[in-house]
Design an enzyme around this catalytic site. Structure first.
Site, PDB file in Angstrom:
ATOM      1  N   ALA A  48       0.827  -1.215   0.000  1.00 14.79           N
ATOM      2  CA  ALA A  48       0.000   0.000   0.000  1.00 14.79           C
ATOM      3  C   ALA A  48       0.856   1.257   0.000  1.00 14.79           C
ATOM      4  O   ALA A  48       2.085   1.226  -0.007  1.00 14.79           O
ATOM      5  CB  ALA A  48      -0.919  -0.018   1.229  1.00 14.79           C
ATOM      6  N   TYR A  97       4.506   2.516  -1.762  1.00 15.30           N
ATOM      7  CA  TYR A  97       5.831   1.935  -1.573  1.00 15.30           C
ATOM      8  C   TYR A  97       6.108   0.931  -2.692  1.00 15.30           C
ATOM      9  O   TYR A  97       5.341   0.821  -3.640  1.00 15.30           O
ATOM     10  CB  TYR A  97       5.950   1.352  -0.163  1.00 15.30           C
TER      11      TYR A  97
END
Length: 372
Positions: free
Chosen positions: A180, A183
């Protein structure tokens, strides 16, 4: 009787019987010092919150290349792996369960962390954020990352597998892949950051390939019931958001469901910002494409009331709470007895370097409820 019977009832997560459906969300707290080691302070912090049905640690860097934040503890050396044992043991001693979140920051990093070497990503697309990034040398502008080669991708997948093995050896109950918030895994998933023309880009199927390969590597270490994945389909954090987001993330969920992983952790709330590229995705959409064997965790901005409703409706199996856990180590007990929550801790104690960084202040010095 509790006001929140569904939130507080037992939860069967694969082969784990958990005390309740309150999950402590992963939150970067950066108390690992310059050595990036789990320490007594970190151990106490998690042990204080062991009444959660499940604790998911802060993101833990899987390699030196994965680093992009000061003082975050890692799991890329045997010494770090050994030090994490006391954290898992302290949570277990209080009858808690704890998963480690595995993290690679990709382009959300800087050469100051890497001896002058550029950060890496799926493609050479920099973060567009004038605030820049906090580095060991102070705040710096984001740099244009270097695309990972196929050989480096293979090594990064192996880094994830090795980190998972160290987490298992340290006694952790399972692992969560951080996919999420813009990254590295998310950078491969989304077309905004993935401009590749090889087998890792160019279509939704190829964009998913990196996450798929990492998950497959993790499944060689932990059984499928002990592996979770976190995604942020609505998020703009990290300069993210892609026009194909709905089709992409439903595909991701369906493919992960085919692997019968333990859970999918969806940041469905909009508290981290919304990319506004369509209607926000909902838990119900994900529930419809996941098998019953893969549990669904909602996250961002939930209260006890909205969490109870989400679980009662069948849209979620559990809800992860982040910021409420900062100043309420006894969050489950406060929900159970309808005790008031403590005020949110000051922002400068969350993860911003200051003089209190390596002390209990704003970290482990919050008392349990005293008005009982």
């Amino acid at each position: 009787m509790s006001k929140y019977p569904n939130l507080l009832k037992q939860w069967q997560l694969g082969d784990l019987k958990l005390a309740n459906r309150v999950v402590m969300a992963p939150m970067t707290r950066a108390r690992g010092g310059d050595s990036r080691m789990p320490n007594d302070l970190i151990t106490e912090y998690y042990a204080q919150r062991a009444s959660a049905g499940l604790i998911i640690t802060e993101g833990v860097h899987i390699s030196e290349q994965a680093i992009g934040w000061v003082k975050v503890p890692g799991i890329f050396t045997d010494t770090q792996g050994e030090a994490w044992k006391k954290v898992a043991r302290a949570v277990h001693d209080k009858n808690g369960r704890i998963y480690m979140q595995l993290w690679h920051q990709g382009r959300q990093s800087h050469s100051a962390f890497h001896d002058g070497e550029l950060p890496v990503s799926a493609s050479d697309v920099p973060v567009n954020d004038p605030k820049g990034i906090s580095t060991p040398k102070g705040r710096e502008d984001y740099e244009t990352p270097r695309p990972l080669t196929l050989e480096e991708i293979a090594q990064t997948i192996e880094d994830y597998r090795t980190a998972a093995q160290r987490a298992k050896d340290a006694g952790f109950d399972g692992i969560e892949l951080h996919g999420a918030n813009g990254y590295l895994v998310d950078q491969f998933l989304q077309s905004k950051t993935n401009k590749r023309t090889d087998k890792y880009g160019g279509s939704i199927e190829n964009q998913f390939r990196f996450m798929n390969d990492v998950v497959d590597a993790l499944l060689t270490v932990f059984p499928k019931e002990r592996v979770g994945v976190r995604i942020s389909p609505n998020g703009m954090f990290g300069d993210m958001g892609s026009p194909e987001f709905r089709e992409l993330f439903l595909y991701v969920a369906a493919e992960l469901g085919k692997k019968n992983i333990g859970y999918l952790h969806v940041m469905d709330g909009l508290g981290f910002g919304f990319h506004e590229l369509g209607e926000p995705m909902t838990l119900k959409e994900f529930r419809e494409v996941l098998p019953a064997t893969t549990q669904l965790i909602g996250n961002v901005g939930y209260t006890a009331e909205t969490a109870e409703s989400a679980i009662a409706s069948g849209d979620a199996d559990a809800i992860a709470f982040g910021r409420p856990y900062l100043s309420n180590p006894d969050l489950v007990e406060r929900f159970a007895h309808d005790w008031p929550l403590a005020e949110l801790s000051p922002h400068n104690t969350w993860f911003t370097p200051d003089e209190t960084y390596d002390t209990p202040a704003g970290y482990t010095d919050f008392p349990v409820y005293q008005g009982r």
